[in-house]
Design an enzyme around this catalytic site. Sequence first.
Site, PDB file in Angstrom:
ATOM      1  N   ARG A 110     -22.159  -6.652  12.777  1.00 11.51           N
ATOM      2  CA  ARG A 110     -22.915  -5.512  13.587  1.00 11.51           C
ATOM      3  C   ARG A 110     -24.162  -5.576  13.146  1.00 11.51           C
TER       4      ARG A 110
ATOM      5  N   CYS B 174       2.442   3.258  -2.943  1.00 11.77           N
ATOM      6  CA  CYS B 174       1.606   4.420  -3.817  1.00 11.77           C
ATOM      7  C   CYS B 174       1.141   4.922  -3.085  1.00 11.77           C
ATOM      8  N   HIS B 175       0.415   4.420  -2.207  1.00  9.52           N
ATOM      9  CA  HIS B 175       0.253   5.806  -1.072  1.00  9.52           C
ATOM     10  C   HIS B 175       1.221   6.838   0.031  1.00  9.52           C
TER      11      HIS B 175
ATOM     12  N   CYS C 105     -28.184  -8.003  15.260  1.00  9.52           N
ATOM     13  CA  CYS C 105     -29.531  -7.143  14.762  1.00  9.52           C
ATOM     14  C   CYS C 105     -30.420  -7.807  14.165  1.00  9.52           C
TER      15      CYS C 105
ATOM     16  N   CYS D 149       0.898  -1.173  -0.146  1.00  9.76           N
ATOM     17  CA  CYS D 149       0.039   0.224  -0.120  1.00  9.76           C
ATOM     18  C   CYS D 149       0.972   1.173  -0.482  1.00  9.76           C
TER      19      CYS D 149
ATOM     20  N   CYS E 159      -8.643  -2.288  -4.496  1.00 11.41           N
ATOM     21  CA  CYS E 159      -6.783  -2.119  -4.582  1.00 11.41           C
ATOM     22  C   CYS E 159      -5.785  -3.352  -4.083  1.00 11.41           C
TER      23      CYS E 159
ATOM     24  N   CYS F 152     -35.908  -2.081  11.966  1.00 13.76           N
ATOM     25  CA  CYS F 152     -34.339  -1.320  12.631  1.00 13.76           C
ATOM     26  C   CYS F 152     -34.470  -0.245  12.936  1.00 13.76           C
TER      27      CYS F 152
ATOM     28  N   CYS G 148     -36.163   0.346  16.660  1.00  9.64           N
ATOM     29  CA  CYS G 148     -35.686   0.066  17.972  1.00  9.64           C
ATOM     30  C   CYS G 148     -34.355   1.466  17.668  1.00  9.64           C
ATOM     31  N   HIS G 149     -34.328   1.849  16.752  1.00  4.72           N
ATOM     32  CA  HIS G 149     -32.789   2.646  16.189  1.00  4.72           C
ATOM     33  C   HIS G 149     -33.255   4.454  16.592  1.00  4.72           C
TER      34      HIS G 149
HETATM   35  C1  HEC Z   1     -35.264  -5.061  18.808  1.00  6.95           C
HETATM   36  C2  HEC Z   1     -34.432  -4.178  19.274  1.00  6.95           C
HETATM   37  C3  HEC Z   1     -33.614  -3.746  18.176  1.00  6.95           C
HETATM   38  C4  HEC Z   1     -33.055  -3.697  16.044  1.00  6.95           C
HETATM   39  C5  HEC Z   1     -34.799  -4.054  15.739  1.00  6.95           C
HETATM   40  C6  HEC Z   1     -32.196  -2.988  15.379  1.00  6.95           C
HETATM   41  N1  HEC Z   1     -31.480  -3.207  16.028  1.00  6.95           N
HETATM   42 FE1  HEC Z   1     -29.656  -2.272  16.557  1.00  6.95          FE
HETATM   43  N2  HEC Z   1     -29.107  -2.008  18.202  1.00  6.95           N
HETATM   44  C7  HEC Z   1     -29.689  -2.954  19.117  1.00  6.95           C
HETATM   45  C8  HEC Z   1     -29.358  -2.691  20.018  1.00  6.95           C
HETATM   46  C9  HEC Z   1     -30.500  -3.128  21.857  1.00  6.95           C
HETATM   47  C10 HEC Z   1     -27.997  -2.538  20.411  1.00  6.95           C
HETATM   48  C11 HEC Z   1     -26.877  -2.241  21.698  1.00  6.95           C
HETATM   49  C12 HEC Z   1     -27.092  -0.622  22.172  1.00  6.95           C
HETATM   50  C13 HEC Z   1     -27.441   0.312  21.176  1.00  6.95           C
HETATM   51  O1  HEC Z   1     -26.562   0.887  20.908  1.00  6.95           O
HETATM   52  O2  HEC Z   1     -28.206   0.604  21.325  1.00  6.95           O
HETATM   53  C14 HEC Z   1     -27.786  -2.262  19.003  1.00  6.95           C
HETATM   54  C15 HEC Z   1     -26.824  -2.170  18.716  1.00  6.95           C
HETATM   55  C16 HEC Z   1     -26.545  -1.473  16.645  1.00  6.95           C
HETATM   56  C17 HEC Z   1     -25.273  -0.619  16.369  1.00  6.95           C
HETATM   57  C18 HEC Z   1     -24.103   0.174  16.755  1.00  6.95           C
HETATM   58  C19 HEC Z   1     -23.980   1.592  17.374  1.00  6.95           C
HETATM   59  C20 HEC Z   1     -23.433   1.412  18.606  1.00  6.95           C
HETATM   60  O3  HEC Z   1     -22.718   3.010  18.441  1.00  6.95           O
HETATM   61  O4  HEC Z   1     -22.335   0.418  18.734  1.00  6.95           O
HETATM   62  C21 HEC Z   1     -25.669  -0.748  15.391  1.00  6.95           C
HETATM   63  C22 HEC Z   1     -25.192   0.145  13.659  1.00  6.95           C
HETATM   64  C23 HEC Z   1     -26.867  -1.247  14.664  1.00  6.95           C
HETATM   65  N3  HEC Z   1     -27.993  -1.619  16.157  1.00  6.95           N
HETATM   66  C24 HEC Z   1     -28.248  -0.868  13.818  1.00  6.95           C
HETATM   67  C25 HEC Z   1     -29.169  -1.866  13.416  1.00  6.95           C
HETATM   68  C26 HEC Z   1     -29.357  -1.543  11.851  1.00  6.95           C
HETATM   69  C27 HEC Z   1     -29.199  -1.198  10.858  1.00  6.95           C
HETATM   70  C28 HEC Z   1     -31.038  -2.787  12.238  1.00  6.95           C
HETATM   71  C29 HEC Z   1     -32.103  -3.219  10.472  1.00  6.95           C
HETATM   72  C30 HEC Z   1     -30.896  -4.241  10.772  1.00  6.95           C
HETATM   73  C31 HEC Z   1     -31.152  -2.718  13.580  1.00  6.95           C
HETATM   74  N4  HEC Z   1     -29.974  -2.006  13.910  1.00  6.95           N
HETATM   75  C32 HEC Z   1     -32.269  -3.464  14.065  1.00  6.95           C
HETATM   76  C33 HEC Z   1     -31.379  -3.290  18.725  1.00  6.95           C
HETATM   77  C34 HEC Z   1     -31.782  -3.968  17.596  1.00  6.95           C
HETATM   78  C1  HEC Z   2      -0.890   0.519  -7.031  1.00  6.14           C
HETATM   79  C2  HEC Z   2      -0.243   1.739  -6.648  1.00  6.14           C
HETATM   80  C3  HEC Z   2      -1.089   1.565  -5.885  1.00  6.14           C
HETATM   81  C4  HEC Z   2      -1.022   0.230  -4.577  1.00  6.14           C
HETATM   82  C5  HEC Z   2      -0.704  -0.912  -3.848  1.00  6.14           C
HETATM   83  C6  HEC Z   2      -2.094   0.630  -3.133  1.00  6.14           C
HETATM   84  N1  HEC Z   2      -3.161   1.258  -3.803  1.00  6.14           N
HETATM   85 FE1  HEC Z   2      -5.038   2.424  -3.125  1.00  6.14          FE
HETATM   86  N2  HEC Z   2      -5.253   3.316  -4.539  1.00  6.14           N
HETATM   87  C7  HEC Z   2      -4.275   3.796  -5.735  1.00  6.14           C
HETATM   88  C8  HEC Z   2      -4.872   4.354  -6.632  1.00  6.14           C
HETATM   89  C9  HEC Z   2      -4.453   5.288  -7.825  1.00  6.14           C
HETATM   90  C10 HEC Z   2      -5.978   5.497  -6.217  1.00  6.14           C
HETATM   91  C11 HEC Z   2      -7.240   5.773  -6.422  1.00  6.14           C
HETATM   92  C12 HEC Z   2      -7.391   5.277  -7.981  1.00  6.14           C
HETATM   93  C13 HEC Z   2      -8.471   4.636  -7.662  1.00  6.14           C
HETATM   94  O1  HEC Z   2      -8.907   3.987  -6.624  1.00  6.14           O
HETATM   95  O2  HEC Z   2      -8.375   3.549  -8.860  1.00  6.14           O
HETATM   96  C14 HEC Z   2      -6.545   4.680  -4.773  1.00  6.14           C
HETATM   97  C15 HEC Z   2      -7.565   4.875  -3.741  1.00  6.14           C
HETATM   98  C16 HEC Z   2      -7.239   4.205  -2.683  1.00  6.14           C
HETATM   99  C17 HEC Z   2      -8.427   4.665  -1.461  1.00  6.14           C
HETATM  100  C18 HEC Z   2     -10.030   5.640  -1.789  1.00  6.14           C
HETATM  101  C19 HEC Z   2      -8.774   6.497  -1.109  1.00  6.14           C
HETATM  102  C20 HEC Z   2      -9.998   8.157  -1.690  1.00  6.14           C
HETATM  103  O3  HEC Z   2      -9.734   9.068  -1.213  1.00  6.14           O
HETATM  104  O4  HEC Z   2     -11.105   7.248  -0.858  1.00  6.14           O
HETATM  105  C21 HEC Z   2      -8.232   3.293  -0.186  1.00  6.14           C
HETATM  106  C22 HEC Z   2      -8.900   3.026   0.950  1.00  6.14           C
HETATM  107  C23 HEC Z   2      -6.828   3.246  -0.615  1.00  6.14           C
HETATM  108  N3  HEC Z   2      -6.704   3.053  -1.286  1.00  6.14           N
HETATM  109  C24 HEC Z   2      -6.718   1.780   0.405  1.00  6.14           C
HETATM  110  C25 HEC Z   2      -5.013   1.337   0.194  1.00  6.14           C
HETATM  111  C26 HEC Z   2      -4.562   0.388   0.453  1.00  6.14           C
HETATM  112  C27 HEC Z   2      -5.121  -0.650   1.907  1.00  6.14           C
HETATM  113  C28 HEC Z   2      -3.990  -0.645   0.368  1.00  6.14           C
HETATM  114  C29 HEC Z   2      -2.637  -1.297   0.568  1.00  6.14           C
HETATM  115  C30 HEC Z   2      -3.362  -2.830   0.398  1.00  6.14           C
HETATM  116  C31 HEC Z   2      -3.928  -0.075  -1.017  1.00  6.14           C
HETATM  117  N4  HEC Z   2      -4.561   1.123  -1.309  1.00  6.14           N
HETATM  118  C32 HEC Z   2      -2.651  -0.211  -2.503  1.00  6.14           C
HETATM  119  C33 HEC Z   2      -3.108   3.323  -6.098  1.00  6.14           C
HETATM  120  C34 HEC Z   2      -2.704   1.755  -5.522  1.00  6.14           C
END
Ligand code: HEC
Ligand code: HEC
Length: 269
Positions: A226, A88-89, A230, A85, A122, A185, A188-189
């Site tokens: 995560r 290039c970066h 849920c 990485c 990449c 989702c 709850c949220h």
């Molecule tokens: C029955 C209730 C419930 C439903 C439905 C639910 N969640 Fe959750 N979710 C929770 C609980 C409890 C936690 C842990 C406490 C918190 O951060 O809210 C959680 C945590 C999360 C977190 C982590 C937040 C953090 O800051 O760590 C994400 C992201 C999330 N839920 C996304 C979703 C998504 C996307 C869906 C729908 C697919 C969904 N949840 C449906 C109960 C629910």
């Molecule tokens: C041969 C060169 C090359 C290598 C090796 C490379 N990258 Fe990249 N990467 C690029 C170029 C060029 C871009 C922007 C254009 C594109 O996505 O093609 C990019 C874009 C990215 C972006 C998005 C940046 C943005 O602003 O959106 C991420 C994240 C990233 N590279 C992570 C990685 C990681 C992690 C690795 C190693 C596992 C890696 N790259 C290896 C050339 C490279």
Amino acid sequence: MGAKRFGGLAATILAMTLAVPAFASDAKDDPLAAYRSGEMYSGYVTGDPSSREIQDDDMMNPSFLWVDKAAELWTTADGTAGKSCADCHGDVESLKGAATKYPTTDAATGKFMNVELKINDCRERQMGAAPFKFESDELLGMTTLVKLQSRGMPMNIDITGPNEKWFKKGEEFYFTSRGQLDLACADCHITNEGMYMRAEKLSQGQPNGFPTYRMKWQKLGSLHRRMRGCNDNIRAEKLKGLGEDYLAVETYISWRASGLPVETPSVRK
Ligand code: HEC
Ligand code: HEC
């Protein structure tokens, strides 16, 4: 998939959520306005104090074990191109701010990607290396390393143009009740945010702290893991990590998080 059962209530809730970027109307002067006002908050706020304490101290936060390994990977050549990485970066700090705009449509390939998928893009296209597996230590660590470069910067997702259909799909998912428990989702949220569910206080379910170190997992885990937890809790149809459904939901909730600072790597119970 369950039936849409949000009627008038849904419209109200939707109008409230749609107002998110609007109440961040001071966003131009202060992109973190909604966060500062307390309207928007992550699970850090509702989480338990001991997790907060660990998150506040990088020396205590176990996530940094993964970050340290990823920093080594950053400079390790891999794949048929024999590149790392860093080749290039340069310094990983060059990716400062990059994570705030994901998921988005990738300019180079036209594909829709979150940070995990962009890293793998990449690896495949630039390095000729195999993609890291979903939930592997390598992918979790590298994603955390990349997002860490944006820590403290506001989430800033573009939902126009080619991103719009992903946003719409994710929004639809978020408000649709599903599973044996027939819950969305949003039930709850949004509707019950701040209420207790068993011993846990429901947060807004924001994505800005991921990957997160979760005590229950005893390891770092991704946003898709995560969400899958849920989704499985409401006994809905199982969906694939990094698949289109979760990618769409990630887009919706990342937009909802507009203005919240990236908190990666967070710590949760
Ligand atoms: C029955 C209730 C419930 C439903 C439905 C639910 N969640 Fe959750 N979710 C929770 C609980 C409890 C936690 C842990 C406490 C918190 O951060 O809210 C959680 C945590 C999360 C977190 C982590 C937040 C953090 O800051 O760590 C994400 C992201 C999330 N839920 C996304 C979703 C998504 C996307 C869906 C729908 C697919 C969904 N949840 C449906 C109960 C629910
Ligand atoms: C041969 C060169 C090359 C290598 C090796 C490379 N990258 Fe990249 N990467 C690029 C170029 C060029 C871009 C922007 C254009 C594109 O996505 O093609 C990019 C874009 C990215 C972006 C998005 C940046 C943005 O602003 O959106 C991420 C994240 C990233 N590279 C992570 C990685 C990681 C992690 C690795 C190693 C596992 C890696 N790259 C290896 C050339 C490279």
